[in-house]
Write a protein that holds these residues in place. Structure first.
Motif, PDB file in Angstrom:
ATOM      1  N   GLN A 140      20.216  63.426   3.281  1.00  0.00           N
ATOM      2  CA  GLN A 140      20.834  64.261   2.250  1.00  0.00           C
ATOM      3  C   GLN A 140      21.582  63.327   1.318  1.00  0.00           C
ATOM      4  OE1 GLN A 140      23.502  67.495   3.452  1.00  0.00           O
ATOM      5  NE2 GLN A 140      24.538  67.302   1.472  1.00  0.00           N
ATOM      6  N   GLY A 141      20.950  63.007   0.212  1.00  0.00           N
ATOM      7  CA  GLY A 141      21.531  62.046  -0.712  1.00  0.00           C
ATOM      8  C   GLY A 141      21.837  62.672  -2.051  1.00  0.00           C
ATOM      9  N   GLY A 142      21.615  61.915  -3.095  1.00  0.00           N
ATOM     10  CA  GLY A 142      21.875  62.380  -4.444  1.00  0.00           C
ATOM     11  C   GLY A 142      22.500  61.275  -5.266  1.00  0.00           C
ATOM     12  N   LYS A 143      22.013  61.105  -6.499  1.00  0.00           N
ATOM     13  CA  LYS A 143      22.509  60.098  -7.442  1.00  0.00           C
ATOM     14  C   LYS A 143      22.253  58.669  -6.970  1.00  0.00           C
ATOM     15  CE  LYS A 143      26.799  61.436  -7.697  1.00  0.00           C
ATOM     16  NZ  LYS A 143      28.204  61.566  -8.175  1.00  0.00           N
ATOM     17  N   GLY A 144      21.435  58.496  -5.940  1.00  0.00           N
ATOM     18  CA  GLY A 144      21.181  57.156  -5.421  1.00  0.00           C
ATOM     19  C   GLY A 144      22.287  56.631  -4.537  1.00  0.00           C
ATOM     20  N   LEU A 145      23.271  57.475  -4.242  1.00  0.00           N
ATOM     21  CA  LEU A 145      24.377  57.041  -3.392  1.00  0.00           C
ATOM     22  C   LEU A 145      23.891  56.864  -1.952  1.00  0.00           C
ATOM     23  CD1 LEU A 145      27.105  59.458  -4.803  1.00  0.00           C
ATOM     24  CD2 LEU A 145      26.844  57.014  -5.295  1.00  0.00           C
ATOM     25  N   GLY A 146      24.429  55.873  -1.283  1.00  0.00           N
ATOM     26  CA  GLY A 146      24.066  55.632   0.105  1.00  0.00           C
ATOM     27  C   GLY A 146      22.802  54.826   0.291  1.00  0.00           C
ATOM     28  N   ILE A 160      26.117  48.627  10.455  1.00  0.00           N
ATOM     29  CA  ILE A 160      26.258  49.957  11.060  1.00  0.00           C
ATOM     30  C   ILE A 160      27.361  50.007  12.115  1.00  0.00           C
ATOM     31  CG2 ILE A 160      23.874  50.616  10.563  1.00  0.00           C
ATOM     32  CD1 ILE A 160      23.141  50.012  13.420  1.00  0.00           C
ATOM     33  N   THR A 161      27.887  48.852  12.517  1.00  0.00           N
ATOM     34  CA  THR A 161      29.021  48.837  13.448  1.00  0.00           C
ATOM     35  C   THR A 161      30.313  48.422  12.754  1.00  0.00           C
ATOM     36  OG1 THR A 161      28.498  46.567  14.116  1.00  0.00           O
ATOM     37  CG2 THR A 161      27.542  48.359  15.433  1.00  0.00           C
ATOM     38  N   SER A 162      30.269  48.317  11.420  1.00  0.00           N
ATOM     39  CA  SER A 162      31.436  47.865  10.667  1.00  0.00           C
ATOM     40  C   SER A 162      32.166  49.042  10.038  1.00  0.00           C
ATOM     41  CB  SER A 162      30.995  46.896   9.562  1.00  0.00           C
ATOM     42  OG  SER A 162      30.408  47.601   8.480  1.00  0.00           O
ATOM     43  N   PRO A 163      33.397  48.834   9.579  1.00  0.00           N
ATOM     44  CA  PRO A 163      34.135  49.904   8.890  1.00  0.00           C
ATOM     45  C   PRO A 163      33.490  50.324   7.576  1.00  0.00           C
ATOM     46  CG  PRO A 163      35.626  48.147   9.613  1.00  0.00           C
ATOM     47  CD  PRO A 163      34.233  47.631   9.797  1.00  0.00           C
ATOM     48  N   ASP A 164      32.596  49.511   7.024  1.00  0.00           N
ATOM     49  CA  ASP A 164      31.945  49.826   5.745  1.00  0.00           C
ATOM     50  C   ASP A 164      30.757  50.780   5.900  1.00  0.00           C
ATOM     51  OD1 ASP A 164      33.693  48.153   4.378  1.00  0.00           O
ATOM     52  OD2 ASP A 164      32.390  46.402   4.665  1.00  0.00           O
ATOM     53  N   TYR A 165      30.367  51.062   7.133  1.00  0.00           N
ATOM     54  CA  TYR A 165      29.188  51.912   7.356  1.00  0.00           C
ATOM     55  C   TYR A 165      29.399  53.300   6.766  1.00  0.00           C
ATOM     56  CZ  TYR A 165      25.788  54.838   9.784  1.00  0.00           C
ATOM     57  OH  TYR A 165      24.798  55.742  10.076  1.00  0.00           O
ATOM     58  N   GLU A 166      28.391  53.788   6.057  1.00  0.00           N
ATOM     59  CA  GLU A 166      28.428  55.109   5.432  1.00  0.00           C
ATOM     60  C   GLU A 166      27.419  56.016   6.131  1.00  0.00           C
ATOM     61  OE1 GLU A 166      29.072  54.248   0.773  1.00  0.00           O
ATOM     62  OE2 GLU A 166      27.259  53.369   1.640  1.00  0.00           O
ATOM     63  N   PRO A 167      27.877  56.932   6.991  1.00  0.00           N
ATOM     64  CA  PRO A 167      26.930  57.817   7.678  1.00  0.00           C
ATOM     65  C   PRO A 167      26.348  58.854   6.733  1.00  0.00           C
ATOM     66  CG  PRO A 167      29.170  58.450   8.202  1.00  0.00           C
ATOM     67  CD  PRO A 167      29.268  57.184   7.399  1.00  0.00           C
ATOM     68  N   SER A 168      25.120  59.247   6.999  1.00  0.00           N
ATOM     69  CA  SER A 168      24.502  60.328   6.237  1.00  0.00           C
ATOM     70  C   SER A 168      25.230  61.632   6.545  1.00  0.00           C
ATOM     71  CB  SER A 168      23.027  60.455   6.619  1.00  0.00           C
ATOM     72  OG  SER A 168      22.428  61.549   5.958  1.00  0.00           O
ATOM     73  N   PRO A 169      25.442  62.482   5.561  1.00  0.00           N
ATOM     74  CA  PRO A 169      26.177  63.720   5.806  1.00  0.00           C
ATOM     75  C   PRO A 169      25.532  64.637   6.839  1.00  0.00           C
ATOM     76  CG  PRO A 169      25.527  63.557   3.489  1.00  0.00           C
ATOM     77  CD  PRO A 169      25.099  62.291   4.144  1.00  0.00           C
ATOM     78  N   ASP A 170      24.217  64.536   7.010  1.00  0.00           N
ATOM     79  CA  ASP A 170      23.558  65.389   8.006  1.00  0.00           C
ATOM     80  C   ASP A 170      23.158  64.615   9.266  1.00  0.00           C
ATOM     81  OD1 ASP A 170      21.399  63.914   7.152  1.00  0.00           O
ATOM     82  OD2 ASP A 170      20.219  65.618   6.457  1.00  0.00           O
ATOM     83  N   GLY A 171      23.602  63.346   9.353  1.00  0.00           N
ATOM     84  CA  GLY A 171      23.336  62.558  10.549  1.00  0.00           C
ATOM     85  C   GLY A 171      21.958  61.933  10.615  1.00  0.00           C
ATOM     86  N   ILE A 172      21.152  62.088   9.555  1.00  0.00           N
ATOM     87  CA  ILE A 172      19.800  61.529   9.538  1.00  0.00           C
ATOM     88  C   ILE A 172      19.755  60.374   8.543  1.00  0.00           C
ATOM     89  CG2 ILE A 172      17.341  61.964   9.153  1.00  0.00           C
ATOM     90  CD1 ILE A 172      17.887  64.926   9.708  1.00  0.00           C
ATOM     91  N   THR A 173      19.416  59.197   9.026  1.00  0.00           N
ATOM     92  CA  THR A 173      19.279  58.007   8.187  1.00  0.00           C
ATOM     93  C   THR A 173      17.805  57.666   8.039  1.00  0.00           C
ATOM     94  OG1 THR A 173      21.396  57.137   8.956  1.00  0.00           O
ATOM     95  CG2 THR A 173      19.891  55.573   7.925  1.00  0.00           C
TER      96      THR A 173
END
Length: 313
Positions: A140-146, A160-173
């Motif tokens: 679930q993206g939009g505007k190219g974010l993520g 993916i183990t760092s504080p900078d990791y951005e999870p997908s809003p629906d949990g699917i990468t």
């Protein structure tokens, strides 16, 4: 209230070009800002045509629940027989790139090799199996974010183990093949009411994946001055590809959309995104033979007499 177009959305910043188009075409409209409110399921909706502009990027504006509100409202409208443009089934396409990928592939349109990973436990191992280089993106993206490019699996595993990791809003990468264009561009083709409006060449030479065309999405330069336009009209898109897109949109019940594709260095034409809440770039609109918002306003306005007559018997 009757004989009106209702624009269902959650982002007022994207509405002014459409409001101007409705006014220019003499089409009465009303905004339905779907960030809160209520509906009485036993009460008939007002007369009119309903256009959903709900966005997969709503969560970036603190409107994470708008898609759920939309699912409820759009099903309610359909149950009363209202004309809904880009209704509930189309919303599912908007908020899921997995759904887009499946529908495009089923239609015989080439899509990128993609792996959908549920949760985070298997992300690093999945990337190792997939192989670098690749891009990761939110389902679930939009505007190219993520969207990020990875040239090594190790760098991805660290991220993916760092504080900078951005999870997908629906949990699917999504892990997706890195597509290398024959030049530094992608193309976005715009469609309204089963008709091709125009195509836009988007310059990607800066390496950014944030390619939202709306004026509200423009990113100023370092000195605060707007950069040179990244969006320009393109008039040489393969007509056979446009026909495939039109057939795809008709099969999926999509009335208004922008579809993005890339022509790769190895001769492929790969489609990777369907935008069902499409926006239009003002620089392109100024030189285009037809206006996207005006075409939308004209079409939705043409639906009003039939809708009101049907509802009133």
């Amino acid at each position: 209230m009757s004989g009106k177009v209702y624009v269902i959305h959650e982002n007022p910043q994207w509405i002014p070009p459409f409001a101007a188009a409705f006014e220019a075409e003499g089409v009465p409209f009303e905004e339905w800002l779907l960030t809160d409110g209520s509906i009485d399921l036993a009460v008939e909706p007002p007369d009119g045509v309903f256009w959903s502009r709900l966005s997969a990027s709503a969560h970036t504006r603190d409107h994470a629940h708008s898609k759920e509100f939309g699912r409820a409202v759009l099903r309610w409208l359909a149950s009363w027989g209202r004309t809904v443009i880009n209704g509930a089934d189309v919303l599912e396409l908007e908020v899921s790139k997995v759904a887009q990928h499946a529908a495009l592939r089923h239609a015989g349109i080439e899509v990128p090799r993609t792996l959908a990973v549920f949760g985070t436990d298997d992300l690093a191992a999945s990337a190792a199996r997939f192989g670098a280089p690749f891009i990761s993106k939110h389902n679930q993206g939009g505007k190219g974010l993520g969207v990020r490019r990875w040239d090594s699996v190790e760098a991805f595993a660290e991220w993916i183990t760092s504080p900078d990791y951005e999870p997908s809003p629906d949990g699917i990468t999504l892990l997706q093949e890195l597509l290398v264009g024959r030049d530094s561009s992608i193309t976005r083709a715009e469609f309204v009411a089963g008709d091709f409006v125009y195509a836009v060449r988007v310059d990607t030479s800066t390496g950014s994946f944030e390619l939202c065309p709306a004026e509200a999405c423009a990113i100023p330069g370092a000195d605060g001055v707007e950069p040179e336009p990244l969006f320009r009209l393109r008039d040489d898109v393969d007509p056979a590809l446009l026909d495939r897109y039109l057939a795809f949109l008709a099969a999926e019940g999509v009335g208004i959309a922008g579809i993005e594709f890339i022509e790769t260095r190895d001769g492929r034409t790969v489609t990777y995104d369907v935008n069902t809440n499409t926006n239009y770039n003002p620089d392109v609109e100024a030189s285009a033979p037809r206006s996207g918002p005006r075409e939308i306003a004209r079409w939705l306005g043409s639906l009003l007499p039939r809708e009101v007559e049907t509802l009133r018997g």
